[in-house]
Enzyme design. Sequence first.
Site, PDB file in Angstrom:
ATOM      1  N   PRO A   2     -72.198  -7.499  46.195  1.00  0.00           N
ATOM      2  CA  PRO A   2     -72.155  -8.749  45.471  1.00  0.00           C
ATOM      3  C   PRO A   2     -73.408  -9.186  44.758  1.00  0.00           C
ATOM      4  O   PRO A   2     -74.431  -9.466  45.371  1.00  0.00           O
ATOM      5  CB  PRO A   2     -71.876  -9.746  46.595  1.00  0.00           C
ATOM      6  CG  PRO A   2     -72.488  -9.120  47.803  1.00  0.00           C
ATOM      7  CD  PRO A   2     -72.768  -7.706  47.509  1.00  0.00           C
ATOM      8  N   GLU A   3     -73.352  -9.310  43.465  1.00  0.00           N
ATOM      9  CA  GLU A   3     -74.240 -10.212  42.740  1.00  0.00           C
ATOM     10  C   GLU A   3     -73.329 -11.273  42.139  1.00  0.00           C
ATOM     11  O   GLU A   3     -72.145 -11.324  42.464  1.00  0.00           O
ATOM     12  CB  GLU A   3     -75.048  -9.449  41.679  1.00  0.00           C
ATOM     13  CG  GLU A   3     -76.038  -8.456  42.294  1.00  0.00           C
ATOM     14  CD  GLU A   3     -76.931  -7.790  41.259  1.00  0.00           C
ATOM     15  OE1 GLU A   3     -77.297  -8.455  40.277  1.00  0.00           O
ATOM     16  OE2 GLU A   3     -77.245  -6.605  41.433  1.00  0.00           O
ATOM     17  N   HIS A  93     -66.114  -3.651  61.640  1.00  0.00           N
ATOM     18  CA  HIS A  93     -66.956  -4.607  60.912  1.00  0.00           C
ATOM     19  C   HIS A  93     -66.206  -5.807  60.340  1.00  0.00           C
ATOM     20  O   HIS A  93     -66.745  -6.516  59.510  1.00  0.00           O
ATOM     21  CB  HIS A  93     -67.758  -3.925  59.796  1.00  0.00           C
ATOM     22  CG  HIS A  93     -68.569  -2.755  60.273  1.00  0.00           C
ATOM     23  ND1 HIS A  93     -69.480  -2.863  61.307  1.00  0.00           N
ATOM     24  CD2 HIS A  93     -68.583  -1.464  59.889  1.00  0.00           C
ATOM     25  CE1 HIS A  93     -70.022  -1.677  61.522  1.00  0.00           C
ATOM     26  NE2 HIS A  93     -69.492  -0.818  60.685  1.00  0.00           N
ATOM     27  N   ARG A 112     -73.280  -4.348  57.313  1.00  0.00           N
ATOM     28  CA  ARG A 112     -74.712  -4.525  57.610  1.00  0.00           C
ATOM     29  C   ARG A 112     -75.037  -5.899  58.191  1.00  0.00           C
ATOM     30  O   ARG A 112     -76.163  -6.133  58.632  1.00  0.00           O
ATOM     31  CB  ARG A 112     -75.551  -4.262  56.351  1.00  0.00           C
ATOM     32  CG  ARG A 112     -75.613  -2.786  56.024  1.00  0.00           C
ATOM     33  CD  ARG A 112     -76.364  -2.523  54.746  1.00  0.00           C
ATOM     34  NE  ARG A 112     -77.802  -2.623  54.906  1.00  0.00           N
ATOM     35  CZ  ARG A 112     -78.671  -2.430  53.915  1.00  0.00           C
ATOM     36  NH1 ARG A 112     -78.225  -2.168  52.699  1.00  0.00           N
ATOM     37  NH2 ARG A 112     -79.951  -2.521  54.120  1.00  0.00           N
TER      38      ARG A 112
END
Length: 278
Positions: A2-3, A93, A112
């Site tokens: 994501p940006e 996750h 992460r």
Amino acid sequence: MPELPEVEVTRRGLLQDLPGCLVKKITWSNKSLREPIPRKLLVRYIEGNRIKTIDRRAKFLLFRMVNNSTMVIHLGMTGKISLLSVGEPRARHDHLRLFLDKEKELRLNDSRRFGSIAVWPPAESIQLEKNFSRNIGVEPLSNDFHPDNLMAQVRRRTQPVKTFLMDSRRVAGIGNIYANEILFDAMIHPLTPVNRIPRQAWEKIILSAKKILQEAINSGGSTISDFLGTSGNPGYFQVKFKVYGQGGEKCRKCSKNIYKTVIGGRSTFFCSHCQTMK
DNA sequence: CGGCGCACCTGAGTGC
DNA sequence: TGCACTCAGGTGCGCC
């Protein structure tokens, strides 16, 4: 993933189905993201309430609830939000699952765990949002993204323009990929100290930023229909970047070598022939 | 104060 | 096949 463009495309995809949905039940993993998951607040203010709409500020998604609470989600480096049909098996996750009416589930997966989840209670929502927004810079797609605004901030600053563009307290939502792409488009060298950039060059940076971000959003828009289903995330839209990841390749404009270096600890790609310090 | 380095965490890729 | 090592799209802290 994501940006700014990826978060915005996620928002628009979710907007097709989420407004009006009732959050019937919430579950979570037993691990912290960047911060612990606010379980009590999720149960107290989000569970049992309806989603009104979804806004975006920088790379944060703001889920506005009918009861005036807000759930704030940041995707970090690897966060993905999917809108699934009920019955999708849980995956490694997965950290947050919102079971909705209409046989749907909103799920956050983040390997992460650099992402975050916050809840603003109704009574404090306005004040908390004010504090939150005060620490975030100008939205690059807004009219406030203007040379006056930027030049006023950089008079005493010597940091490289790439670091400046990526500093969320200055400019919202621009990460490493798009910082590289924007500066290539604007033909500005990424190491240029911000206090030595003339107005004309700022104008160019602003135009390039708007263009590059808007193009990325548009190309992601075509993948919105993929939201339902497990493979549903737009990622970086299969966009072919002009400089990012192109170290050692030939520049698309001048055919000279594209260099890779490190600025502010982040990989930086540029054409030293096309991109100069003004 | 400004600017930099680093930590946080997991997974993918590479080279031996 | 396995191991050691590098690198990755973000953010915020502490240090100089």
